[in-house]
Enzyme design. Structure first.
Site, PDB file in Angstrom:
ATOM      1  N   ARG A 174       0.837  -1.210   0.000  1.00 33.21           N
ATOM      2  CA  ARG A 174       0.000   0.000   0.000  1.00 33.21           C
ATOM      3  C   ARG A 174       0.874   1.264   0.000  1.00 33.21           C
ATOM      4  O   ARG A 174       0.979   1.950  -0.994  1.00 33.21           O
ATOM      5  CB  ARG A 174      -0.945  -0.011   1.234  1.00 33.21           C
ATOM      6  N   ASP A 175       1.544   1.529   1.093  1.00 30.00           N
ATOM      7  CA  ASP A 175       2.306   2.773   1.206  1.00 30.00           C
ATOM      8  C   ASP A 175       3.485   2.792   0.235  1.00 30.00           C
ATOM      9  O   ASP A 175       3.916   3.853  -0.220  1.00 30.00           O
ATOM     10  CB  ASP A 175       2.814   2.944   2.651  1.00 30.00           C
ATOM     11  N   HIS A 232       6.038   4.602  12.536  1.00 32.16           N
ATOM     12  CA  HIS A 232       6.061   4.484  11.071  1.00 32.16           C
ATOM     13  C   HIS A 232       7.048   5.529  10.555  1.00 32.16           C
ATOM     14  O   HIS A 232       6.718   6.706  10.459  1.00 32.16           O
ATOM     15  CB  HIS A 232       4.620   4.734  10.578  1.00 32.16           C
ATOM     16  N   HIS A 254       9.740   7.121   7.787  1.00 38.64           N
ATOM     17  CA  HIS A 254      10.308   7.187   6.441  1.00 38.64           C
ATOM     18  C   HIS A 254      11.791   7.497   6.603  1.00 38.64           C
ATOM     19  O   HIS A 254      12.203   8.131   7.574  1.00 38.64           O
ATOM     20  CB  HIS A 254       9.574   8.226   5.600  1.00 38.64           C
ATOM     21  N   CYS A 311       9.452   9.602  -1.671  1.00 33.94           N
ATOM     22  CA  CYS A 311       9.047  10.730  -0.838  1.00 33.94           C
ATOM     23  C   CYS A 311       8.337  11.725  -1.741  1.00 33.94           C
ATOM     24  O   CYS A 311       8.953  12.326  -2.593  1.00 33.94           O
ATOM     25  CB  CYS A 311      10.264  11.366  -0.168  1.00 33.94           C
ATOM     26  N   ASN A 341       9.872   4.556   2.758  1.00 34.09           N
ATOM     27  CA  ASN A 341       9.746   3.921   4.055  1.00 34.09           C
ATOM     28  C   ASN A 341      11.060   3.267   4.464  1.00 34.09           C
ATOM     29  O   ASN A 341      11.865   2.887   3.618  1.00 34.09           O
ATOM     30  CB  ASN A 341       8.689   2.806   3.984  1.00 34.09           C
TER      31      ASN A 341
END
Lengths: 305, 305
Positions: free
Chosen positions: B15-16, B207, B209, B240, B249
């Site tokens: 997803r991300d 979470h 990055h 990003c 991530n």
């Protein structure tokens, strides 16, 4: 979080960085790069190594580099020396400080210096004695302080034994090298707990390679334990001789970013460091791998006009 | 160093990670990748998002992906839902858990959701209520917990205010997103000090990055403060959006490496994770940026036979 207010970053790119680059760099390009490093606010630059050119052809021009760079007041221009012959050449070129080196593990020491650890001590002792007599400060590099590519994990007491001998010789500062970049903060803590029982934090520097991305985490743990001197190379130069293509030294610019954001002074200007990184990037003709350079490119900025 | 014995890694790559990839990936390739992720030992995979396809065309096939993946027992297959319509679609496909999302800063919330923070609460409250009535657990993502690309630094009390509201709605776990990857351990400590005064560490996930290379250092600080759940994306996928070309991530495989070396269990097999990373790398047709994949390539190993 207990942290120091100020940290010294020692730039090892021109030596530890370039020595892993296959493509021969012109002396003039090295000199230009070092001159640009001198404008960043760095207080220490290791400019080259006086090992025999047979071993590291890239640094065969060490004397020329030292002769031609513009020296700024307040910056220590250091050089690596393997033996008395190397020391004599470094003294002739008036290096401000010299560094001797050995490993905490037999396997790496044998492979790198072609001597056992015990055979290495007298060679270094002579260099340290002569360097001190010539009025120079001496840095000692100890490699493989957490793991060795040949012997596996290295115990803190092995590192302490080598550190003891080097300090007894008169070495002013020890740089503890996590040579293959496998270390994690728990190991750093264990190593430093052992060493800081005997030696002051002001005489220890940490030298991390970032092969597995753990260098900044290891640096934070070192900071929390009182270490205030760190080696790094602009652009993360250095590669990993044990995994070609993998990352090298922790990148100076990424370290500067983190320290400044943590409220720790370095005296270095990040923008000036990025300009200097762009210069050596152009010389090498390849993209440097640091995060700051990645962002710099992503933002499409042109810092060299 | 006080550390947990076991950590849960929640894989957000499908997803991300993929939502930032421009090139449309075939549903079949996503399904194959998620199936390979299911063989790594991961216990949580966020497989897609039910936002309107207009916003994220890459994830328009969320329903198909959920329908076609092979579900392993003991793995939670989760999906992001922005509103009741999204929730209905996720429930129809029997997602094991749903995630709602908002930001701690007005600027990012407005830009991302097109609502103020206060306007967002009732929308999420309805989703959470309906999801709970359908017997689902609900995860809440809070973005920009340290800094916002529009508003600058975000104060811990702002994050706490949003967290309060989300927990009051019945959210089971909050994932605190350091969305733009600027954070450093001192900021993480300050944020968690504030939040852990009110909420148990077992209900908070971090979470990070890795845009500036500080994610692993931030994770170590979070571990020391008692956090035991971390989001990551295989291969460091995610990019990003605020600096195109920069890192995304924190890479699952780099996190696994560090945790295992620190003696912390994850239940995940690093080799299986690297095989899975190689699979999505081939699908995307580009080299993934994680250190483990860099070493993997450097060593010239062929893990997929």
């Amino acid at each position: 979080m207990k942290l120091p207010k100020k940290v010294t970053i020692k730039e090892v790119g021109p030596r530890d960085g370039l020595q892993n680059e296959k493509q021969l760099i012109l002396t003039e390009d090295k000199v230009n790069w070092i001159n640009s490093l001198s404008e960043t606010g760095l207080s220490y630059i290791e400019v080259s190594s006086f090992v025999h050119p047979k071993w590291i052809p890239q640094l065969a021009d060490a004397a020329d580099v030292l002769r031609k760079i513009k020296r700024n007041q307040g910056i220590t221009y250091a050089a690596l020396v393997p033996n008395i012959k190397g020391l004599d050449r470094a003294l002739e070129m008036n290096a401000d400080e010299v560094s001797v080196f050995m490993s905490a593990s037999e396997g790496h020491n044998l492979s790198n210096i072609n001597k056992t650890i015990d055979e290495t001590y007298p060679v270094l002792a002579e260099v340290v004695r002569e360097a001190k007599m010539a009025g120079k400060t001496v840095r000692g590099y100890v490699s493989t302080v957490i793991a060795c590519p040949y012997d596996g994990l290295v115990e803190p007491h092995q590192v302490k034994k080598v550190a003891d001998r080097l300090f007894a010789m008169g070495v002013d500062e020890l740089s503890l090298g996590e040579t293959i970049g496998v270390g994690v903060p728990t190991q750093v803590e264990r190593l430093l707990e052992e060493l800081l029982r005997e030696f002051p934090s002001s005489q220890l520097a940490m030298h991390f390679h970032d092969t597995r991305g753990t260098a900044l985490a290891n640096i934070v743990k070192s900071l929390e334990m009182g270490i205030t001197t760190f080696d790094s190379a602009l652009g993360g130069l250095g590669g990993c001789p044990y995994a070609k293509g993998a990352s090298g030294n922790v990148a100076t610019e990424d370290l500067i970013y983190m320290l400044h954001e943590m409220g720790i002074e370095t005296g270095i200007d990040l923008d000036a460091a990025l300009k200097s990184a762009q210069l050596i990037e152009r010389t090498l003709g390849k993209e440097l791998k640091s995060r700051q350079m990645e962002i710099f490119r992503a933002e499409g900025k042109e810092r060299i006009s």
